[in-house]
Scaffold this motif. Structure first.
Motif, short mmCIF file in Angstrom:
data_model
loop_
_atom_site.label_atom_id
_atom_site.label_comp_id
_atom_site.label_asym_id
_atom_site.label_seq_id
_atom_site.Cartn_x
_atom_site.Cartn_y
_atom_site.Cartn_z
N ARG A 172 0.92 -1.28 -0.15
CA ARG A 172 -0.04 -0.02 0.01
C ARG A 172 0.74 1.27 0.25
O ARG A 172 2.13 1.52 0.68
CB ARG A 172 -0.74 0.20 1.19
CG ARG A 172 -1.95 -0.96 1.36
CD ARG A 172 -3.21 -0.81 0.54
NE ARG A 172 -3.48 0.42 0.13
CZ ARG A 172 -4.61 0.80 1.04
NH1 ARG A 172 -5.27 0.25 1.96
NH2 ARG A 172 -4.84 2.12 0.76
N ASN A 173 0.20 2.20 -0.56
CA ASN A 173 0.75 3.59 -0.44
C ASN A 173 -0.22 4.57 -0.36
O ASN A 173 -1.39 4.21 -0.64
CB ASN A 173 1.52 4.03 -1.89
CG ASN A 173 3.12 3.62 -1.89
OD1 ASN A 173 3.74 3.65 -0.97
ND2 ASN A 173 3.16 2.62 -3.01
N ARG A 174 -0.02 5.81 0.41
CA ARG A 174 -1.15 6.73 0.61
C ARG A 174 -1.74 6.95 -0.94
O ARG A 174 -0.85 6.97 -2.00
CB ARG A 174 -0.60 8.11 1.19
CG ARG A 174 -0.41 7.74 2.42
CD ARG A 174 -0.03 9.20 3.37
NE ARG A 174 0.40 8.84 4.81
CZ ARG A 174 -0.16 8.42 5.63
NH1 ARG A 174 -1.46 7.94 5.59
NH2 ARG A 174 0.38 8.37 6.67
N LYS A 175 -2.98 7.18 -0.92
CA LYS A 175 -3.84 7.57 -2.19
C LYS A 175 -3.64 6.69 -3.21
O LYS A 175 -3.46 7.13 -4.53
CB LYS A 175 -3.33 9.14 -2.46
CG LYS A 175 -3.79 10.00 -1.57
CD LYS A 175 -3.35 11.60 -1.70
CE LYS A 175 -3.66 12.36 -0.70
NZ LYS A 175 -3.62 13.96 -1.07
N ASP A 176 -3.26 5.24 -2.96
CA ASP A 176 -3.27 4.42 -4.13
C ASP A 176 -4.47 3.82 -4.56
O ASP A 176 -4.65 3.20 -5.51
CB ASP A 176 -2.29 3.16 -3.46
CG ASP A 176 -2.96 2.42 -2.32
OD1 ASP A 176 -4.41 2.68 -1.91
OD2 ASP A 176 -2.45 1.64 -1.70
N GLY A 177 -5.79 4.58 -4.08
CA GLY A 177 -6.83 4.15 -4.70
C GLY A 177 -7.89 3.01 -4.10
O GLY A 177 -9.01 2.89 -4.33
N ARG B 232 -10.34 1.45 -1.46
CA ARG B 232 -11.20 2.19 -0.74
C ARG B 232 -11.85 1.01 -0.04
O ARG B 232 -12.32 0.05 -0.51
CB ARG B 232 -12.17 3.08 -1.15
CG ARG B 232 -11.57 4.18 -1.88
CD ARG B 232 -11.66 5.47 -1.37
NE ARG B 232 -11.22 6.56 -2.11
CZ ARG B 232 -10.25 7.32 -1.73
NH1 ARG B 232 -9.33 6.81 -0.86
NH2 ARG B 232 -9.67 8.08 -2.39
#
Length: 135
Positions: free
Chosen positions: A99-104, A106
């Motif tokens: 994971r990375n921040r703002k990886d889509g 949700r």
């Protein structure tokens, strides 16, 4: 199917294997580098895993999660398990998703992707394998 992967009967991009478990790339990853960790003993759910194996198995999950972060240089991981519902393979397995921040990603909607080819998949497995520290 996972028993056959562990036995080498079905090809997979193995990240780790020992007498406790096997870790390999998911063929339909949420994000590239998505690893599945499964115990070698065939059990269907977490409640079926013998108590003496719980600690050793989750030590492998913990090590794979750290290796995914380090080897793939990502911000973190999403670690998850299904028991019966949404469990597409009736063999206990833990998803370790880079994971990375703002990886889509949700909630629990898991869109899937594909590797371009076996060479690309092996490059991800090699990076995680190289960062793995189980001992």
């Amino acid at each position: 199917m996972f028993c056959a992967i562990a036995a080498g009967e079905i090809p997979a991009h193995i990240v780790f294997s020992d007498d406790v478990g096997v870790a390999f790339l998911d063929t339909r990853p949420v994000f590239k580098g998505h690893v599945l960790v499964a115990p070698l003993v065939h059990v269907e759910t977490l409640s079926d895993l013998p108590v003496p194996m719980v600690g050793p198995f989750f030590e492998r999950v913990q090590a794979v999660a750290a290796a995914v972060e380090q080897g793939l240089e990502v911000g973190g991981t999403f670690v998850a398990m299904n028991n019966r519902i949404s469990q597409s393979v009736p063999h206990l397995h833990v998803h370790v998703v880079p994971r990375n921040r703002k990886d889509g990603l949700r909630g629990f909607f898991w869109p899937r992707t594909k590797y371009d080819d076996s060479t690309e998949a092996e490059s991800y497995a090699r990076r995680v394998r190289g960062a793995l520290d189980i001992g």
